[in-house]
Scaffold this active site. Structure first.
Site, PDB file in Angstrom:
ATOM      1  N   CYS A  61      58.864  26.177  15.098  1.00  0.00           N
ATOM      2  CA  CYS A  61      58.395  26.723  16.364  1.00  0.00           C
ATOM      3  C   CYS A  61      58.573  28.228  16.258  1.00  0.00           C
ATOM      4  O   CYS A  61      59.683  28.739  16.379  1.00  0.00           O
ATOM      5  CB  CYS A  61      59.175  26.168  17.554  1.00  0.00           C
ATOM      6  SG  CYS A  61      58.644  26.887  19.124  1.00  0.00           S
ATOM      7  N   CYS A 110      59.572  29.941  19.897  1.00  0.00           N
ATOM      8  CA  CYS A 110      60.839  29.657  20.606  1.00  0.00           C
ATOM      9  C   CYS A 110      61.614  28.603  19.816  1.00  0.00           C
ATOM     10  O   CYS A 110      62.051  28.887  18.724  1.00  0.00           O
ATOM     11  CB  CYS A 110      60.585  29.246  22.047  1.00  0.00           C
ATOM     12  SG  CYS A 110      59.253  28.061  22.274  1.00  0.00           S
ATOM     13  N   SER A 111      61.792  27.413  20.361  1.00  0.00           N
ATOM     14  CA  SER A 111      62.604  26.422  19.653  1.00  0.00           C
ATOM     15  C   SER A 111      62.129  25.004  19.974  1.00  0.00           C
ATOM     16  O   SER A 111      62.928  24.081  20.014  1.00  0.00           O
ATOM     17  CB  SER A 111      64.072  26.581  20.035  1.00  0.00           C
ATOM     18  OG  SER A 111      64.214  26.483  21.450  1.00  0.00           O
ATOM     19  N   CYS A 112      60.834  24.842  20.235  1.00  0.00           N
ATOM     20  CA  CYS A 112      60.304  23.516  20.582  1.00  0.00           C
ATOM     21  C   CYS A 112      60.536  22.543  19.433  1.00  0.00           C
ATOM     22  O   CYS A 112      60.364  22.894  18.267  1.00  0.00           O
ATOM     23  CB  CYS A 112      58.824  23.614  20.895  1.00  0.00           C
ATOM     24  SG  CYS A 112      58.520  24.707  22.304  1.00  0.00           S
TER      25      CYS A 112
END
Lengths: 211, 116
Positions: A116, A119-121
């Site tokens: 990702c 972000c941090s999906c």
């Protein structure tokens, strides 16, 4: 201090968890305050918060591994999983929530890896919370640019004729890698197959090792 | 990558940039971090804001915070900002409660309230 801290018991009488003994930070103070205000304003309850944490603790890469192992032994399930990951995970009792799950299959020609960049999906409903490295600047920046180098830093050296496909997750769409079933696992029961499917295999930074 | 692409690019859009070797460190999440995660899930389930709202504040906080604050520190900052914007909590009640929480004692265990 109204209570004696030296006995290492909280006001509720339970032992402090180790992570509760460090100096209170500004952001922890904010978490406590917001949580209490939400409860007092009737928006949530302590029970609901604790249930969310318990659900979080129950989710682990073993969930994703069950999905992968089923796909390995059941071609019809695999077809459904690749067509609609969210619907297929529900068949095994896993709740996708708002997450659109897209499953990408490793083959003799293609190796998939998930990142990702923004972000941090992460497919947390099948793998639990993401590892720290998944959220680092290094992984987010470099995986789309030099995936083979990044994979080699995880100890994964891919054959040069294997195509690498990098999938960039979004808030609403999460990717899970369906690893290639290793040679030498013919006839293995589903439970044994699931044991070789690690979290990193389903992110695509590793491949299952039957040894 | 074109200059136009670079011109409109914000700090969080990291894909393709140069960066250091992957650090493989991992840690178990602390209770307070899991609580932040739970608060996000509950707040978004209630419709107060979305994951996009979470990200908007995280991204507006700027690149420095990515280096100076931990992941869940940034998250609670964003969750709180979104709840204030949604009118769910007020700045005044937040400030008052934070002062009260701080006065309970020096550790998270002392101050955490009736969570367990």
């Amino acid at each position: 201090m109204p209570h004696d801290h030296h006995d290492h018991l909280s006001p509720s009488g339970h032992p402090y968890r180790p992570d509760n003994d460090e100096a209170l930070s500004y952001w922890q103070t904010m978490e406590i305050a917001v949580r209490e205000l939400l409860v007092e304003n009737g928006i949530t309850t302590l029970a609901e918060i604790n249930e969310q944490i318990e659900a979080m603790d129950r989710r682990s890469p073993a969930d994703g591994a069950k999905v992968v192992a089923r796909a390995w032994v059941d071609p019809a399930f695999k077809a459904r999983l690749l067509a609609d990951g969210s619907a297929a995970m529900k068949e095994l009792g896993f709740e996708p929530d708002f997450m659109k799950l897209v499953v990408v299959e490793n083959t003799d020609e293609v190796h998939n890896v998930v990142v990702c960049t923004l972000c941090s999906c992460y497919p947390r409903n099948l793998l639990g919370l993401p590892p720290d490295w998944y959220k680092t600047r290094a992984y987010r920046s470099r995986t789309v640019k030099e995936p083979r180098t990044v994979l080699s830093e995880f100890g994964l050296e891919l054959a040069h004729d294997l195509r690498v496909q990098v999938h960039d997750s979004t808030a609403d769409m999460r990717y899970l890698v369906l690893p290639r079933r290793p040679d030498g696992t013919e006839g293995w029961p589903e439970e044994k197959l699931a044991q070789i499917v690690t979290r990193d295999c389903m992110i695509g930074v590793a491949v299952p090792n039957p040894a | 990558m074109s200059n136009a692409r670079e011109a409109g690019r914000r700090w969080h859009d990291m894909g393709g940039k140069d960066a250091e070797a992957i650090a493989h460190g991992e840690h178990d999440f602390a209770l307070w971090e899991k609580r932040v995660d739970a608060l996000l899930r509950i707040a978004t389930a209630r419709g107060f804001f979305t994951v996009d709202g979470l990200r908007r504040v995280l991204e507006d906080m700027g690149e420095d915070t990515f280096e100076t604050m931990t992941y869940y520190e940034r998250w609670i900052a964003s969750v709180t900002e979104n709840l204030i914007e949604a009118g769910v909590i007020s700045v005044d009640e937040l400030n008052a409660r934070m002062t009260e929480v701080e006065a309970r004692g020096p550790t998270y265990g002392d101050a955490q309230g009736a969570g367990e």
